[in-house]
Design a protein around this motif. Structure first.
Motif: not given
Ligand code: SF4
Lengths: 190, 177
Positions: A101-112, A137-146
């Protein structure tokens, strides 16, 4: 994996309790032990290791087999094959895959610049699905976390505006959770 | 326009009907409105090889200027409200074409929690085009069928036109046909 070994070592050394995990798509993957490790790890990745691009925030629900008692009314609606119903829905758990009974969260970071990628993973219990927000830290996280909040019901502590983003306002629950049961709304009425 | 029957009036109105229907038929302006993958096929139908302009079908960017609402794609529950709003913004007579399985009945997403099972649950539909996606030829055929339907429209209900014949679609105001 060899090319990324240096930053992986630094990351593992800087975040106690973290360990290298099964690589996701052959990219280095680090499993964090507690939610409080996420912000230090992300800050290290962004400020010192050059991973300044948050590519993805998503999750996996590891609760048991898919529940067809939800909205799928008839798993085999083809009238010509009623006598031969489709394949039974069988559990996919096997070696190395256990339902829990867990949710496995995943973040992906890139180095362009150096064309590198690293994944962070974190397991949180389904009933208290909470993780720190990366919006500072990352404004891009806003919509993805939503999106992760909308579909999985994960609460990101510190998010400035954690509201639904994809599903309509009247939809109850979080549809990508395995135990989601669809309540009929005004567009489903016969 | 003549509202009451006058001697010879019916003949005059019939010719008027014919001319008006003819102009409606060949200036069928659809709204530029794509919802999912079917929209790609709709764009192809507008483009050079299939050339919808031959039928007077020229996409318009505003519902106020459009005669035809081409529902090209999946109607999600979140998009349902705006579609009804767009439909009511269009001037009468307005026509609706449901393009593809999704707009007809929900299609591959019938069991989804997010999809309306057919756009006819929220607005009246004149033509259904089957396919996933329908080929541009099917779309052209559908427009030709719609043109046939338009030629049956009448201006005045007094001369035996039903609501459908007068407005091009079912009446949403609740008045019995
Ligand atoms: S009918 Fe097929 S092609 Fe058209 S929107 Fe639906 S899935 Fe896409």
């Amino acid at each position: 994996m060899s090319a990324g070994a240096d930053f992986l070592d630094r990351l593992l050394a800087a975040v106690p309790g973290s360990q290298a995990d099964t690589p996701v798509k052959d990219y280095p993957t680090v499993r964090l032990s507690a939610p409080k490790d996420l912000l230090p790890a992300a800050r290290l990745l962004k400020d010192e290791l050059g991973f300044d691009y948050l590519e993805m925030v998503t999750a996996v629900d590891w609760l048991g087999p898919v529940n067809l008692g939800g909205f799928v009314s008839n798993p085999n609606p083809n009238p010509f094959t009623q006598k031969h119903p489709g394949p039974p829905v069988s559990p996919v758990a096997g070696p190395g895959v256990t339902y829990r009974p867990v949710l496995d969260l995943l973040w992906s970071f890139g180095d362009l610049v150096k064309n590198r990628k690293v994944f962070l993973r974190l397991e949180v219990p389904r009933d208290r699905a909470e993780a720190p927000s990366l919006t500072g830290l990352f404004p891009a996280a806003d919509w993805q976390e939503r999106e992760a909040f909308d579909l999985f019901g994960i609460r990101f502590a510190g998010h400035p505006n954690l509201i639904k983003i994809l599903t309509p306002d009247f939809l109850q629950g979080h549809p990508l959770r395995k135990d989601y049961v669809h309540a009929k709304d005004r567009y489903d009425a016969e | 326009m003549v509202a009451k029957p006058v001697p010879g009036g019916q003949v005059v109105l019939t010719s008027t009907d014919y001319i008006i229907d003819l102009s409606r038929k060949y200036s069928l302006w659809p709204l530029t409105f794509g919802l999912a993958c079917c929209a790609i096929e709709m764009m192809v139908a507008y483009a050079g090889r299939f050339d919808f302009d031959r039928f007077g079908v020229i996409p318009r960017p505003s519902p106020r200027q459009a005669d035809l609402l081409l529902i090209a794609g999946t109607v999600t529950k979140k998009m349902a409200e705006p579609i009804v709003q767009i439909y009511h913004q269009m001037p009468e007579p307005r026509f609706v074409m449901a393009m593809g399985s999704c707009a007809n009945c929900g299609g591959p997403y019938y069991d989804s929690y997010a999809v309306v099972k057919g756009v006819d649950r929220i607005i009246p539909v004149d033509i259904y085009v089957p396919g996933c996606p329908p080929r541009p030829e099917a779309l052209i055929y559908a427009v030709m069928e719609l043109q046939k339907k338009i030629m049956r429209m009448k201006l005045e209900r007094t001369y035996g036109a039903t609501v459908q014949a007068e407005k091009g679609s079912r009446d949403l105001t609740g008045e019995p046909a």
